[in-house]
Design an enzyme around this catalytic site. Sequence first.
Site, PDB file in Angstrom:
ATOM      1  N   ARG A  66       0.855  -1.191   0.000  1.00 22.71           N
ATOM      2  CA  ARG A  66       0.000   0.000   0.000  1.00 22.71           C
ATOM      3  C   ARG A  66       0.889   1.239   0.000  1.00 22.71           C
ATOM      4  NH1 ARG A  66      -4.506   3.003  -1.043  1.00 22.71           N
ATOM      5  NH2 ARG A  66      -4.665   4.726   0.420  1.00 22.71           N
ATOM      6  N   GLU A  70       0.537  10.659   3.745  1.00 25.27           N
ATOM      7  CA  GLU A  70       0.174  11.128   5.082  1.00 25.27           C
ATOM      8  C   GLU A  70      -1.126  11.934   5.078  1.00 25.27           C
ATOM      9  OE1 GLU A  70       2.586  13.416   8.601  1.00 25.27           O
ATOM     10  OE2 GLU A  70       2.702  14.268   6.586  1.00 25.27           O
ATOM     11  N   CYS A  82     -12.726  12.200   4.844  1.00 24.50           N
ATOM     12  CA  CYS A  82     -12.005  11.393   3.871  1.00 24.50           C
ATOM     13  C   CYS A  82     -12.055   9.927   4.301  1.00 24.50           C
ATOM     14  CB  CYS A  82     -10.557  11.870   3.741  1.00 24.50           C
ATOM     15  SG  CYS A  82      -9.580  11.637   5.250  1.00 24.50           S
ATOM     16  N   GLU A 109       1.343  15.574   2.970  1.00 19.42           N
ATOM     17  CA  GLU A 109       0.010  15.885   3.497  1.00 19.42           C
ATOM     18  C   GLU A 109      -0.852  16.600   2.454  1.00 19.42           C
ATOM     19  OE1 GLU A 109      -2.983  15.913   6.103  1.00 19.42           O
ATOM     20  OE2 GLU A 109      -1.024  15.356   6.923  1.00 19.42           O
ATOM     21  N   GLY A 110      -2.134  16.250   2.461  1.00 19.91           N
ATOM     22  CA  GLY A 110      -3.089  16.960   1.614  1.00 19.91           C
ATOM     23  C   GLY A 110      -2.820  16.842   0.133  1.00 19.91           C
ATOM     24  N   ARG A 111      -2.500  15.623  -0.330  1.00 18.29           N
ATOM     25  CA  ARG A 111      -2.107  15.399  -1.722  1.00 18.29           C
ATOM     26  C   ARG A 111      -0.934  16.287  -2.116  1.00 18.29           C
ATOM     27  NH1 ARG A 111      -7.826  15.613  -3.547  1.00 18.29           N
ATOM     28  NH2 ARG A 111      -8.703  13.553  -3.299  1.00 18.29           N
ATOM     29  N   THR A 131     -13.542  18.665  -3.502  1.00 20.52           N
ATOM     30  CA  THR A 131     -12.140  18.646  -3.108  1.00 20.52           C
ATOM     31  C   THR A 131     -11.207  19.098  -4.215  1.00 20.52           C
ATOM     32  OG1 THR A 131     -10.388  17.218  -2.243  1.00 20.52           O
ATOM     33  CG2 THR A 131     -11.967  16.177  -3.710  1.00 20.52           C
ATOM     34  N   ASP A 143      -3.590  17.572  -7.522  1.00 22.85           N
ATOM     35  CA  ASP A 143      -2.835  16.522  -6.842  1.00 22.85           C
ATOM     36  C   ASP A 143      -1.355  16.798  -7.062  1.00 22.85           C
ATOM     37  OD1 ASP A 143      -1.725  14.215  -5.805  1.00 22.85           O
ATOM     38  OD2 ASP A 143      -3.234  12.877  -6.669  1.00 22.85           O
ATOM     39  N   ARG A 145       1.123  15.194  -5.370  1.00 24.55           N
ATOM     40  CA  ARG A 145       1.922  14.104  -4.829  1.00 24.55           C
ATOM     41  C   ARG A 145       2.936  13.589  -5.840  1.00 24.55           C
ATOM     42  NH1 ARG A 145      -2.776  10.211  -2.751  1.00 24.55           N
ATOM     43  NH2 ARG A 145      -3.631  10.955  -4.742  1.00 24.55           N
TER      44      ARG A 145
END
Length: 235
Positions: A66, A70, A82, A109-111, A131, A143, A145
């Site tokens: 996985r 965060e 979420c 954090e937060g994407r 979102t 996003d 990330r």
Amino acid sequence: MSYQFITSAKLPTRHGEFDIHIFENDEGQEHVMLTVGLSVVDQTTGTMTAPSSDDTLPQEPIPLVRIHSECLTGDAFSSLKCDCGPQLNTAMQAIQEAGCGAILYLRQEGRGIGLTNKIRAYALQDQGHDTLDANLMLGLPADARIYDMCGPMLAHIGVDAVRLITNNPNKVAYLTEHGIDVVERVPMLVGVNDMNAEYLATKRDRMGHLFDKNINLNTDASLDTDLNTAIHLNK
């Protein structure tokens, strides 16, 4: 940006015992990997720390993995906005049951927009924006990330093939493009409630997450989040 292994230890949890490994990038940002049933590669010799000398032993299973970014509000504070907390706990339980796997816990954090901007986006969501639009209204990417730390983390445990717990095709694509064989995508839908059904629908309808189209995300059809029933794994 480069990443290096720092240290590891045993981590007992309510789901069972994990090995916890800490990695750090050039900017001093720490990332975490939890593992079960996996050995570490000796970076000097390139061999596993606990290799088997018995060729008759069965081949090790493909680990269940996985990649989890965060989420302080969901993972620590059990936010209902979420599904992050239930996803993390369900993945931990599933990996323990599989006996072989890892959680790559990425500190983004937060994407990737950070905690302060995430709460700013929450405030816009409270006004009725979804979102994705909330991020865009703040001048931020939908996003942000990145997953470039996943390769070094998986290399540390000698993993080049995974069964990936995700609904996000971007994670599958990234690992595949960087030489990790995703032999199976294991879907997971947990933690649905009347506070996050629209959030999950946005992930499915606007961000390409691979939820079964037959799954009803309406609040009157919320799913049971019990760890024993909420994840559908092929065993």
